[in-house]
Design a protein around this motif. Structure first.
Motif, PDB file in Angstrom:
ATOM      1  N   ASP A 206      36.190  39.164  39.990  1.00  0.00           N
ATOM      2  CA  ASP A 206      37.367  39.645  39.269  1.00  0.00           C
ATOM      3  C   ASP A 206      38.560  39.447  40.203  1.00  0.00           C
ATOM      4  O   ASP A 206      38.629  40.074  41.265  1.00  0.00           O
TER       5      ASP A 206
ATOM      6  N   ASP B  62      41.568  40.461  40.974  1.00  0.00           N
ATOM      7  CA  ASP B  62      42.574  41.503  40.745  1.00  0.00           C
ATOM      8  C   ASP B  62      43.899  41.156  41.421  1.00  0.00           C
ATOM      9  O   ASP B  62      44.958  41.306  40.832  1.00  0.00           O
TER      10      ASP B  62
ATOM     11  N   HIS C   3      39.897  38.343  32.724  1.00  0.00           N
ATOM     12  CA  HIS C   3      39.795  39.715  33.224  1.00  0.00           C
ATOM     13  C   HIS C   3      40.817  40.532  32.441  1.00  0.00           C
ATOM     14  O   HIS C   3      42.018  40.429  32.660  1.00  0.00           O
TER      15      HIS C   3
ATOM     16  N   HIS D 122      39.226  45.204  33.465  1.00  0.00           N
ATOM     17  CA  HIS D 122      39.854  45.746  34.665  1.00  0.00           C
ATOM     18  C   HIS D 122      39.992  47.263  34.524  1.00  0.00           C
ATOM     19  O   HIS D 122      40.618  47.742  33.581  1.00  0.00           O
TER      20      HIS D 122
ATOM     21  N   HIS E 114      35.231  41.133  44.698  1.00  0.00           N
ATOM     22  CA  HIS E 114      36.688  40.983  44.581  1.00  0.00           C
ATOM     23  C   HIS E 114      37.156  40.187  45.803  1.00  0.00           C
ATOM     24  O   HIS E 114      37.111  40.707  46.929  1.00  0.00           O
TER      25      HIS E 114
HETATM   26 ZN   LIG Z   1      39.790  44.289  38.059  1.00  0.00          ZN
END
Ligand SMILES: [Zn+2]
Length: 248
Positions: free
Chosen positions: A50, A52, A107, A146, A205
């Motif tokens: 993911d 982010d 995501h 998320h 991540h």
């Molecule tokens: Zn996330």
């Protein structure tokens, strides 16, 4: 002298060198699959990222995976406050990840929309999927969420025509481990992979994996500062190209 936190939270697990070691170990104990091509009766591992906060860090892991001949899925977060997919530099990085042969997923941030149930968000999920497909010229076949706190009905296997990695199958029928916030909440990834009891979904991540050993806070601060440095460099480049003066 290392701190208590260093030992307790396994700071030295989160280096890119160690990521490579983990991938090598995973290849010995599992068949590396993705969310589409797994077989339920195999002992497979699925690598999920993911994104982010950092596409830069993502490319670094994508290169390691390419060298180790494994394929993973990078989930693009279009509402990130630390990268902008419309920026040319980020667009190029995303295309590089795709060119390395990895999959790209969506995501999706439920909190961006004021809805509490996934079924009320399906049209938004479709819109973000269409946007990404058009922008990156690639098929988006999987979706992850998320920070889905207080959001209902995750269990469906398909959402907006994509495979939902939070479905009952991927979250409850196989093993799951995540590095959320830069540490292992329950078990270390290395231990889980050594035991290799069940098929496994691993959420990594990329911004929490660095060259040097650092605390989770230092790793995320580095990412924020890297973003600021890139913005400054881009600004200075424009000043240079346009022959403008910087008055201080
Ligand atoms: Zn996330």
């Amino acid at each position: 002298m290392v701190s208590k936190s260093y030992i307790k939270y396994h700071f030295s697990d989160f280096t890119r060198d160690n990521y490579r070691k983990i991938i090598r170990l995973a290849k010995k104990n599992y068949i590396v699959r993705d969310f589409i091509n797994y077989k339920e009766n195999e002992k497979f591992i699925i690598l999920r990222h993911d994104m982010d906060y950092s596409v830069n860090s993502s490319l670094k892991l994508a290169l390691i995976e390419k060298e180790e001949k494994v394929k993973s899925t990078y989930f693009v977060y279009i509402h990130s406050f630390l990268y902008n997919i419309l920026e040319k530099r980020i667009h190029d990085l995303l295309l590089q990840i795709i060119r390395l042969g990895h999959n790209v997923g969506l995501h999706f941030d439920c909190n961006f929309y004021s809805r509490k149930a996934v079924k009320d968000m399906e049209s938004f999920i479709t819109k973000e999927k269409d946007l990404l497909e058009d922008y990156l010229k690639t098929k988006i076949k999987v979706v992850s969420f998320h920070n889905p706190i207080n959001i209902k009905d995750f269990s469906k296997h398909y959402l907006a025509g994509m495979i939902n990695v939070y479905s009952d199958y991927f979250m409850n029928k196989i093993d799951y481990i995540s590095d959320s916030n830069g540490y292992w909440r329950f078990r270390r990834l290395e231990d889980v992979i050594k035991e290799a009891n069940k098929p496994l979904q691993v959420l990594i991540h990329p911004e929490y994996w660095t060259d040097q050993v650092m605390s989770p806070k230092e790793r995320i601060w580095r990412c924020i500062e890297g973003r600021a440095d890139n913005s400054r460099d881009a600004f200075l480049e424009i000043m240079k190209q346009t022959k403008r003066r910087m008055i201080d």
